[in-house]
Scaffold this motif. Structure first.
Motif, short mmCIF file in Angstrom:
data_model
loop_
_atom_site.label_atom_id
_atom_site.label_comp_id
_atom_site.label_asym_id
_atom_site.label_seq_id
_atom_site.Cartn_x
_atom_site.Cartn_y
_atom_site.Cartn_z
N PHE A 99 0.87 -1.17 0.00
CA PHE A 99 0.00 0.00 0.00
C PHE A 99 0.91 1.23 0.00
O PHE A 99 1.77 1.35 0.87
N ASP A 100 0.73 2.11 -0.96
CA ASP A 100 1.53 3.33 -1.06
C ASP A 100 0.69 4.53 -0.70
O ASP A 100 -0.50 4.58 -1.01
N GLY A 101 1.31 5.50 -0.05
CA GLY A 101 0.60 6.72 0.31
C GLY A 101 1.60 7.77 0.71
O GLY A 101 2.80 7.69 0.39
N GLU A 102 1.12 8.76 1.42
CA GLU A 102 2.01 9.83 1.89
C GLU A 102 1.55 10.33 3.24
O GLU A 102 0.38 10.20 3.60
N ILE A 103 2.51 10.85 3.99
CA ILE A 103 2.24 11.43 5.29
C ILE A 103 2.66 12.89 5.24
O ILE A 103 3.84 13.19 5.00
N LYS A 104 1.70 13.77 5.42
CA LYS A 104 1.97 15.22 5.36
C LYS A 104 2.20 15.75 6.75
O LYS A 104 1.43 15.46 7.67
N LEU A 105 3.25 16.53 6.92
CA LEU A 105 3.54 17.13 8.20
C LEU A 105 2.80 18.46 8.39
O LEU A 105 2.71 18.98 9.49
N GLN A 106 2.28 19.01 7.30
CA GLN A 106 1.44 20.21 7.35
C GLN A 106 0.31 20.04 6.35
O GLN A 106 0.47 19.41 5.32
N SER A 107 -0.82 20.66 6.67
CA SER A 107 -1.96 20.57 5.74
C SER A 107 -1.92 21.64 4.68
O SER A 107 -1.18 22.55 4.68
#
Length: 107
Positions: A99-107
């Motif tokens: 499963f690939d995705g991303e984690i954002k540290l800011q919106s």
């Protein structure tokens, strides 16, 4: 001779607990095509949910700790979007799904 994996087939009724859906695994072993194995679908679903909850909670904790450490040592600035990949593996089922995705540290 290779043996094919079992095929899941839904069984509509179960005498012991009609409100509880059951699955029957129809065996595809050569020479024994009619053998069936009862499985409690509700127990399976509960077990899967418990496993996924443990994975989700533990994964979130690990990511939060790693981000905090990276912010503290200057590896991250705090505005990044981090690509992430999770792999689910169940060896006995020969299942491996990424499963690939991303984690954002800011919106």
């Amino acid at each position: 001779m290779a043996i094919a994996p079992p095929v899941a087939v839904r069984k509509e009724e179960h005498a012991a607990a009609p409100e509880c859906p059951r699955m029957v695994l129809a065996s595809t072993v050569p020479g024994n095509p009619h053998e069936a194995i009862d499985m409690d679908e509700e127990a399976l679903n509960i077990s899967i949910r418990k496993f996924l909850k443990m994975v989700g909670v533990s994964s979130q904790r690990e990511i939060e700790h790693a981000v905090s450490a990276a912010l503290a040592d200057g590896t991250l600035k705090g505005s990044e979007t981090l690509p992430a990949k999770m792999t689910l593996e169940i060896g006995a089922l020969r299942l491996s799904v990424a499963f690939d995705g991303e984690i954002k540290l800011q919106s």
